[in-house]
Design a protein around this motif. Structure first.
Motif, PDB file in Angstrom:
ATOM      1  N   THR A  25       1.122  -1.155  -0.257  1.00 38.21           N
ATOM      2  CA  THR A  25      -0.066  -0.103   0.390  1.00 38.21           C
ATOM      3  C   THR A  25       1.209   1.408   0.222  1.00 38.21           C
ATOM      4  N   GLU A  26       2.270   1.047   0.695  1.00 35.77           N
ATOM      5  CA  GLU A  26       2.876   2.187   0.718  1.00 35.77           C
ATOM      6  C   GLU A  26       3.358   2.191  -0.680  1.00 35.77           C
ATOM      7  N   GLY A  34       5.497   9.784  -7.573  1.00 36.03           N
ATOM      8  CA  GLY A  34       6.155   9.994  -8.009  1.00 36.03           C
ATOM      9  C   GLY A  34       7.132   9.760  -7.621  1.00 36.03           C
ATOM     10  N   ARG A  35       7.693   9.393  -6.230  1.00 39.53           N
ATOM     11  CA  ARG A  35       8.888   8.706  -5.773  1.00 39.53           C
ATOM     12  C   ARG A  35       9.373   7.453  -5.789  1.00 39.53           C
ATOM     13  N   TYR A  36       9.465   7.941  -7.176  1.00 40.14           N
ATOM     14  CA  TYR A  36      10.142   6.478  -7.644  1.00 40.14           C
ATOM     15  C   TYR A  36      10.814   5.793  -7.021  1.00 40.14           C
ATOM     16  N   LYS A  37      12.020   5.781  -7.177  1.00 41.73           N
ATOM     17  CA  LYS A  37      13.578   5.371  -6.295  1.00 41.73           C
ATOM     18  C   LYS A  37      12.888   4.598  -4.616  1.00 41.73           C
ATOM     19  N   ASP A  38      11.637   5.080  -4.093  1.00 38.03           N
ATOM     20  CA  ASP A  38      11.290   4.838  -2.930  1.00 38.03           C
ATOM     21  C   ASP A  38      10.355   3.514  -3.321  1.00 38.03           C
ATOM     22  N   VAL A  39      10.137   3.525  -3.957  1.00 44.38           N
ATOM     23  CA  VAL A  39       9.131   2.842  -4.748  1.00 44.38           C
ATOM     24  C   VAL A  39       9.837   1.652  -4.729  1.00 44.38           C
ATOM     25  N   ALA A  45      12.486  -4.263  -0.423  1.00 47.72           N
ATOM     26  CA  ALA A  45      12.157  -4.766   1.414  1.00 47.72           C
ATOM     27  C   ALA A  45      10.912  -5.428   1.572  1.00 47.72           C
ATOM     28  N   MET A  46      10.547  -5.861   0.857  1.00 48.93           N
ATOM     29  CA  MET A  46       8.763  -6.598   0.195  1.00 48.93           C
ATOM     30  C   MET A  46       9.881  -7.702   0.555  1.00 48.93           C
ATOM     31  N   GLY A  60       8.159  -2.280 -11.966  1.00 49.94           N
ATOM     32  CA  GLY A  60       8.685  -2.276 -13.403  1.00 49.94           C
ATOM     33  C   GLY A  60       8.080  -0.256 -13.917  1.00 49.94           C
ATOM     34  N   ILE A  61       7.449  -0.389 -13.509  1.00 47.88           N
ATOM     35  CA  ILE A  61       6.979   0.921 -13.799  1.00 47.88           C
ATOM     36  C   ILE A  61       7.465   2.195 -13.547  1.00 47.88           C
ATOM     37  N   ALA A  62       8.664   2.062 -11.589  1.00 47.74           N
ATOM     38  CA  ALA A  62       9.275   2.962 -11.460  1.00 47.74           C
ATOM     39  C   ALA A  62      10.234   3.198 -12.408  1.00 47.74           C
ATOM     40  N   ASN A  63      11.079   2.143 -12.559  1.00 50.58           N
ATOM     41  CA  ASN A  63      11.378   1.193 -13.823  1.00 50.58           C
ATOM     42  C   ASN A  63      12.133   2.364 -14.462  1.00 50.58           C
TER      43      ASN A  63
END
Length: 157
Positions: A25-26, A34-39, A45-46, A60-63
């Motif tokens: 969820t986070e 738009g915080r892609y590196k955090d995603v 970490a999951m 994949g979207i964040a990359n």
């Protein structure tokens, strides 16, 4: 005895499942901001260990947004293999192929995305335009290979 073992296993793994759901969820929230590196950090970490298609899709979207088309395509493919059927997999696969100048595959994935969304979706006109751009770019790259440029040196000036 078997019931006790099952109950014990559930009690041990329930908090981990809740933590995984919280992290997912986070990650969704951060992706929308738009915080892609955090995603990517959260999904890593999951410790999804090739089991969560939605988490692979988010990564994949964040990359893609971090300009890593190869990693994006790898994660999106893994997401699809794990059973995730969100049309966004096709959209961002198409965008990643387009970023790699692979217009043929980009057009294919844009068409798959178009099939997966309703006809009155806001993206329909945009996607049709992107498919046309792929065709134009394919045609242009074919035409470029006709010409050959050779440097005649400094004598010709």
């Amino acid at each position: 005895m078997r019931i006790c073992m099952s109950l014990l296993a559930f009690l041990l793994f329930a908090p981990m499942m809740e933590a995984q759901q919280y992290l997912k969820t986070e990650a969704k929230t951060l992706l929308s901001k738009g915080r892609y590196k955090d995603v990517i950090s959260i999904v890593d970490a999951m410790k999804i260990e090739d089991t969560d298609g939605e988490a692979f899709m988010m990564r994949g979207i964040a990359n893609y947004f971090l300009n890593d088309a190869d990693a994006s395509l790898s994660d999106l493919l893994q997401s699809y293999k794990l059973g995730e059927r969100n049309p966004l997999i096709f959209l961002y696969s198409a965008k990643s192929y387009y970023a790699k100048a692979n217009y043929e595959d980009a057009a294919l994935y844009y068409k798959l995305y178009l099939k997966g969304i309703p006809q009155n979706h806001k993206d329909v006109a945009y996607i049709i335009n992107e498919i046309k751009r792929c065709a134009i770019n394919l045609q242009m790259t074919e035409n470029l290979s006709i010409a050959y440029v050779e440097n005649l040196g400094q004598a010709v000036n």
